[in-house]
Design a protein around this motif. Sequence first.
Motif, PDB file in Angstrom:
ATOM      1  N   LEU A   7       0.825  -1.207   0.000  1.00  0.00           N
ATOM      2  CA  LEU A   7       0.000   0.000   0.000  1.00  0.00           C
ATOM      3  C   LEU A   7       0.860   1.258   0.000  1.00  0.00           C
ATOM      4  CD1 LEU A   7      -2.775  -1.080   2.532  1.00  0.00           C
ATOM      5  CD2 LEU A   7      -2.927  -0.972   0.036  1.00  0.00           C
ATOM      6  N   MET A   8       1.955   1.234   0.749  1.00  0.00           N
ATOM      7  CA  MET A   8       2.848   2.395   0.801  1.00  0.00           C
ATOM      8  C   MET A   8       3.525   2.603  -0.547  1.00  0.00           C
ATOM      9  SD  MET A   8       4.507   1.971   4.595  1.00  0.00           S
ATOM     10  CE  MET A   8       5.350   3.545   4.629  1.00  0.00           C
ATOM     11  N   ILE A   9       3.974   1.523  -1.172  1.00  0.00           N
ATOM     12  CA  ILE A   9       4.615   1.617  -2.491  1.00  0.00           C
ATOM     13  C   ILE A   9       3.629   2.182  -3.510  1.00  0.00           C
ATOM     14  CG2 ILE A   9       5.507   0.247  -4.429  1.00  0.00           C
ATOM     15  CD1 ILE A   9       6.819  -1.589  -2.298  1.00  0.00           C
ATOM     16  N   ASP A  10       2.405   1.672  -3.493  1.00  0.00           N
ATOM     17  CA  ASP A  10       1.387   2.160  -4.429  1.00  0.00           C
ATOM     18  C   ASP A  10       1.101   3.646  -4.203  1.00  0.00           C
ATOM     19  OD1 ASP A  10       1.236  -0.348  -5.534  1.00  0.00           O
ATOM     20  OD2 ASP A  10      -0.645  -0.890  -4.528  1.00  0.00           O
ATOM     21  N   ASP A  11       1.094   4.062  -2.940  1.00  0.00           N
ATOM     22  CA  ASP A  11       0.852   5.471  -2.617  1.00  0.00           C
ATOM     23  C   ASP A  11       1.980   6.355  -3.149  1.00  0.00           C
ATOM     24  OD1 ASP A  11      -0.450   7.691  -1.419  1.00  0.00           O
ATOM     25  OD2 ASP A  11       0.874   7.528   0.323  1.00  0.00           O
ATOM     26  N   ILE A  12       3.208   5.929  -2.944  1.00  0.00           N
ATOM     27  CA  ILE A  12       4.359   6.698  -3.424  1.00  0.00           C
ATOM     28  C   ILE A  12       4.309   6.839  -4.946  1.00  0.00           C
ATOM     29  CG2 ILE A  12       6.876   6.633  -3.738  1.00  0.00           C
ATOM     30  CD1 ILE A  12       6.989   5.345  -0.900  1.00  0.00           C
ATOM     31  N   ILE A  13       4.065   5.736  -5.621  1.00  0.00           N
ATOM     32  CA  ILE A  13       4.027   5.748  -7.086  1.00  0.00           C
ATOM     33  C   ILE A  13       2.871   6.621  -7.582  1.00  0.00           C
ATOM     34  CG2 ILE A  13       3.628   4.315  -9.133  1.00  0.00           C
ATOM     35  CD1 ILE A  13       5.257   2.117  -7.675  1.00  0.00           C
ATOM     36  N   ALA A  14       1.713   6.512  -6.961  1.00  0.00           N
ATOM     37  CA  ALA A  14       0.553   7.303  -7.391  1.00  0.00           C
ATOM     38  C   ALA A  14       0.793   8.797  -7.197  1.00  0.00           C
ATOM     39  CB  ALA A  14      -0.688   6.869  -6.618  1.00  0.00           C
ATOM     40  N   ARG A  15       1.405   9.170  -6.080  1.00  0.00           N
ATOM     41  CA  ARG A  15       1.665  10.588  -5.815  1.00  0.00           C
ATOM     42  C   ARG A  15       2.643  11.186  -6.817  1.00  0.00           C
ATOM     43  NH1 ARG A  15       2.318  11.804   0.604  1.00  0.00           N
ATOM     44  NH2 ARG A  15       0.446  10.735   1.304  1.00  0.00           N
ATOM     45  N   ARG A  16       3.679  10.447  -7.134  1.00  0.00           N
ATOM     46  CA  ARG A  16       4.718  10.978  -8.017  1.00  0.00           C
ATOM     47  C   ARG A  16       4.356  10.857  -9.492  1.00  0.00           C
ATOM     48  NH1 ARG A  16       8.697  14.073  -5.914  1.00  0.00           N
ATOM     49  NH2 ARG A  16       9.992  13.352  -7.603  1.00  0.00           N
ATOM     50  N   ALA A  17       3.743   9.750  -9.885  1.00  0.00           N
ATOM     51  CA  ALA A  17       3.495   9.497 -11.304  1.00  0.00           C
ATOM     52  C   ALA A  17       2.241  10.194 -11.822  1.00  0.00           C
ATOM     53  CB  ALA A  17       3.385   7.998 -11.551  1.00  0.00           C
ATOM     54  N   LYS A  18       1.251  10.343 -10.992  1.00  0.00           N
ATOM     55  CA  LYS A  18      -0.008  10.996 -11.366  1.00  0.00           C
ATOM     56  C   LYS A  18      -0.591  10.433 -12.667  1.00  0.00           C
ATOM     57  CE  LYS A  18       1.259  15.103  -8.901  1.00  0.00           C
ATOM     58  NZ  LYS A  18       1.713  16.471  -8.953  1.00  0.00           N
ATOM     59  N   GLY A  19      -0.525   9.099 -12.801  1.00  0.00           N
ATOM     60  CA  GLY A  19      -1.120   8.441 -13.957  1.00  0.00           C
ATOM     61  C   GLY A  19      -0.236   8.328 -15.182  1.00  0.00           C
ATOM     62  N   ASN A  20       0.934   8.950 -15.174  1.00  0.00           N
ATOM     63  CA  ASN A  20       1.847   8.911 -16.313  1.00  0.00           C
ATOM     64  C   ASN A  20       2.643   7.606 -16.257  1.00  0.00           C
ATOM     65  OD1 ASN A  20       4.013   9.225 -18.092  1.00  0.00           O
ATOM     66  ND2 ASN A  20       4.140  11.428 -17.733  1.00  0.00           N
ATOM     67  N   GLU A  21       2.449   6.755 -17.262  1.00  0.00           N
ATOM     68  CA  GLU A  21       3.078   5.424 -17.270  1.00  0.00           C
ATOM     69  C   GLU A  21       4.608   5.496 -17.256  1.00  0.00           C
ATOM     70  OE1 GLU A  21       3.131   1.480 -16.782  1.00  0.00           O
ATOM     71  OE2 GLU A  21       1.317   2.692 -16.813  1.00  0.00           O
ATOM     72  N   ILE A  22       5.172   6.480 -17.920  1.00  0.00           N
ATOM     73  CA  ILE A  22       6.629   6.629 -17.927  1.00  0.00           C
ATOM     74  C   ILE A  22       7.125   6.957 -16.515  1.00  0.00           C
ATOM     75  CG2 ILE A  22       8.541   8.045 -18.781  1.00  0.00           C
ATOM     76  CD1 ILE A  22       6.930   8.255 -21.429  1.00  0.00           C
ATOM     77  N   MET A  23       6.389   7.815 -15.829  1.00  0.00           N
ATOM     78  CA  MET A  23       6.762   8.165 -14.457  1.00  0.00           C
ATOM     79  C   MET A  23       6.589   6.984 -13.503  1.00  0.00           C
ATOM     80  SD  MET A  23       8.074  11.121 -14.299  1.00  0.00           S
ATOM     81  CE  MET A  23       8.053  11.342 -12.532  1.00  0.00           C
ATOM     82  N   VAL A  24       5.598   6.131 -13.765  1.00  0.00           N
ATOM     83  CA  VAL A  24       5.412   4.929 -12.948  1.00  0.00           C
ATOM     84  C   VAL A  24       6.657   4.066 -13.044  1.00  0.00           C
ATOM     85  CG1 VAL A  24       4.126   2.755 -12.755  1.00  0.00           C
ATOM     86  CG2 VAL A  24       2.886   4.911 -13.082  1.00  0.00           C
TER      87      VAL A  24
END
Length: 62
Positions: A7-24
Amino acid sequence: MAGKIKLMIDDIIARRAKGNEIMVKAMKTKLVLKGINPDKYTIRSEDDQAIIGKLEKILQEL
């Protein structure tokens, strides 16, 4: 509580990537470089306090 790391990993990725697959992918790479492999953890994975500590530090940096 199993799954807290996932859940923490998913939260970090969601906050930083904001839906952008490259950022994920970039965030997953950054986590790997910090010693945390996001693909290793699932919702059923046992929680490791050392990993949770690293993730909390990363969350504070955001």
